[in-house]
Design an enzyme around this catalytic site. Sequence first.
Site, PDB file in Angstrom:
ATOM      1  CE  LYS A 151      -4.484   0.561   0.641  1.00  0.00           C
ATOM      2  NZ  LYS A 151      -5.387  -0.419   0.136  1.00  0.00           N
ATOM      3  N   GLY A 157     -20.446   6.410   3.254  1.00  0.00           N
ATOM      4  CA  GLY A 157     -19.435   6.715   2.241  1.00  0.00           C
ATOM      5  C   GLY A 157     -20.045   6.634   0.863  1.00  0.00           C
ATOM      6  N   GLY A 167     -18.232   7.419  -2.130  1.00  0.00           N
ATOM      7  CA  GLY A 167     -17.174   7.528  -3.140  1.00  0.00           C
ATOM      8  C   GLY A 167     -17.418   6.500  -4.227  1.00  0.00           C
ATOM      9  CG  ASN A 168     -15.148   3.661  -7.560  1.00  0.00           C
ATOM     10  OD1 ASN A 168     -15.567   2.551  -7.269  1.00  0.00           O
ATOM     11  ND2 ASN A 168     -14.716   3.940  -8.773  1.00  0.00           N
ATOM     12  CB  ALA A 169     -16.504   1.274  -3.018  1.00  0.00           C
ATOM     13  N   GLY A 170     -18.941   3.120  -2.561  1.00  0.00           N
ATOM     14  CA  GLY A 170     -20.227   3.349  -1.882  1.00  0.00           C
ATOM     15  C   GLY A 170     -21.338   3.731  -2.853  1.00  0.00           C
TER      16      GLY A 170
HETATM   17  N1  GLU Z   1      -7.147  -0.100  -3.364  1.00  0.00           N
HETATM   18  C1  GLU Z   1      -7.872  -1.301  -3.650  1.00  0.00           C
HETATM   19  C2  GLU Z   1      -7.870  -2.221  -2.445  1.00  0.00           C
HETATM   20  O1  GLU Z   1      -7.701  -1.779  -1.334  1.00  0.00           O
HETATM   21  C3  GLU Z   1      -7.400  -1.962  -4.936  1.00  0.00           C
HETATM   22  C4  GLU Z   1      -5.968  -2.406  -4.945  1.00  0.00           C
HETATM   23  C5  GLU Z   1      -5.493  -2.890  -6.304  1.00  0.00           C
HETATM   24  O2  GLU Z   1      -6.278  -2.939  -7.217  1.00  0.00           O
HETATM   25  O3  GLU Z   1      -4.310  -3.190  -6.395  1.00  0.00           O
HETATM   26  O4  GLU Z   1      -8.138  -3.389  -2.542  1.00  0.00           O
END
Ligand code: GLU
Length: 419
Positions: free
Chosen positions: A109, A220, A222-225
């Site tokens: 990350k 939330g 955002g994209n996911a929510g």
């Molecule tokens: N940020 C996303 C996660 O937390 C996607 C990570 C990715 O696609 O490498 O799973």
Amino acid sequence: MENERGEIIACEVCENQLEQVKSQVGMSEEEFELLKTPRKSLLVNFPIKLDNGDVRVISALRVQYNDALGPTKGGVRFHESVDFDEVSKLAFLMSLKTSLVGLPYGGAKGAVKINPKNFSRAELERISRAFVREMKEFIGPRKDIPAPDVNTNPQIMAWMMDEYERIFGEKSPGVITGKPVELGGSLGRNKSTAKGAFYVIEKIYQDVRDKSSIKVAIQGFGNAGSNLALMLHNAKFKVVAVSDSRAGVYNPDGLNIPELIEFKNKKMPFSDYAKEGEIITNEDLIKLEVDLLIPAALGDVISEKNADEVKAKRIVEVANGPITPKADLILESKGVEIIPDILANSGGVIVSYFEQVQNLATYYWSEEEVDNKLKDKIISAYERVLEEKASLNAKSFRTASYSLAIKRILEAERLRGNL
Ligand code: GLU
């Protein structure tokens, strides 16, 4: 990584989480030692020229937690309040996530310590490019592959990929995923986190004929929510509450999600939404009497301070780490069923994997193909977790998921000769 006193900087949260599942998973001391610290990290500070000519020094970091299963994989977030411990925890979760769903990746990350709202588009481009210049040796299609995360998006991935390609003088789309489709992104990647969570939710409630009897609250937008809210709304679930970072809207009879999406597209905060429902706080949303609560924003929103007041029957973690370990125990004792982040939000990284496969093969799939493959992967992971839960007689889906993920990593470590 060591600090200036020569002490190893471990990840305290990771150690605590591993400690909780150690006996159930049957982890030896050696295995525990090997998993409790991140493998590699890089912390950088770089200067950026602002549009007005001033210079700002920006801090950023990337943690590669475990690479036994393959190159490390995970998003880069832009957020003001990130530190080494937090990013390590998120990298640890990525390692478990890629392992659980059977991808040939380790976990990583990254974070840039800024509030993107305080920077212009041109400044964000300079920051994204500078991040890649600093990380150029650390990342790579066969080393570590970034992707979007909180506050980052396909445009930012495009700048990052372009900078990487300029540095090395060759096209290298596989260095990053979550790119715009025009630059080698995968169809279906943008909605994949929500889609994956939707497939799991659909599976859980497959026997419920009347989906409108299931009340859902989503924290939330955002994209996911927001994408998940729309998918659930279209599948006739009753989404009664949604929220952004400032406030939420609540209507026990169900919200008009397409209209709320339109409202947000105009960059309006929910606190100004006057059409229907009641304006509530994010804290109120967590405590609503619903069947399904979906935290889809930041981490640690359910802690020992509010866990007792959660009335939801089930929680599906779409954010990474929304429930603290202490809150987890409280919720478990109350009988709340929790589908953990490493399973529920794995749709994003699953389609990132498909994206890299397409990049490396230079052969691109239809959206339908991507969605079908995503469904296959996430549902088979869910079924394996169900089996593991039964065979361990584990109380929680989290323990069963961790167990499967850890076993696969440890087996790879053993085969490499590291154990
Ligand atoms: N940020 C996303 C996660 O937390 C996607 C990570 C990715 O696609 O490498 O799973």
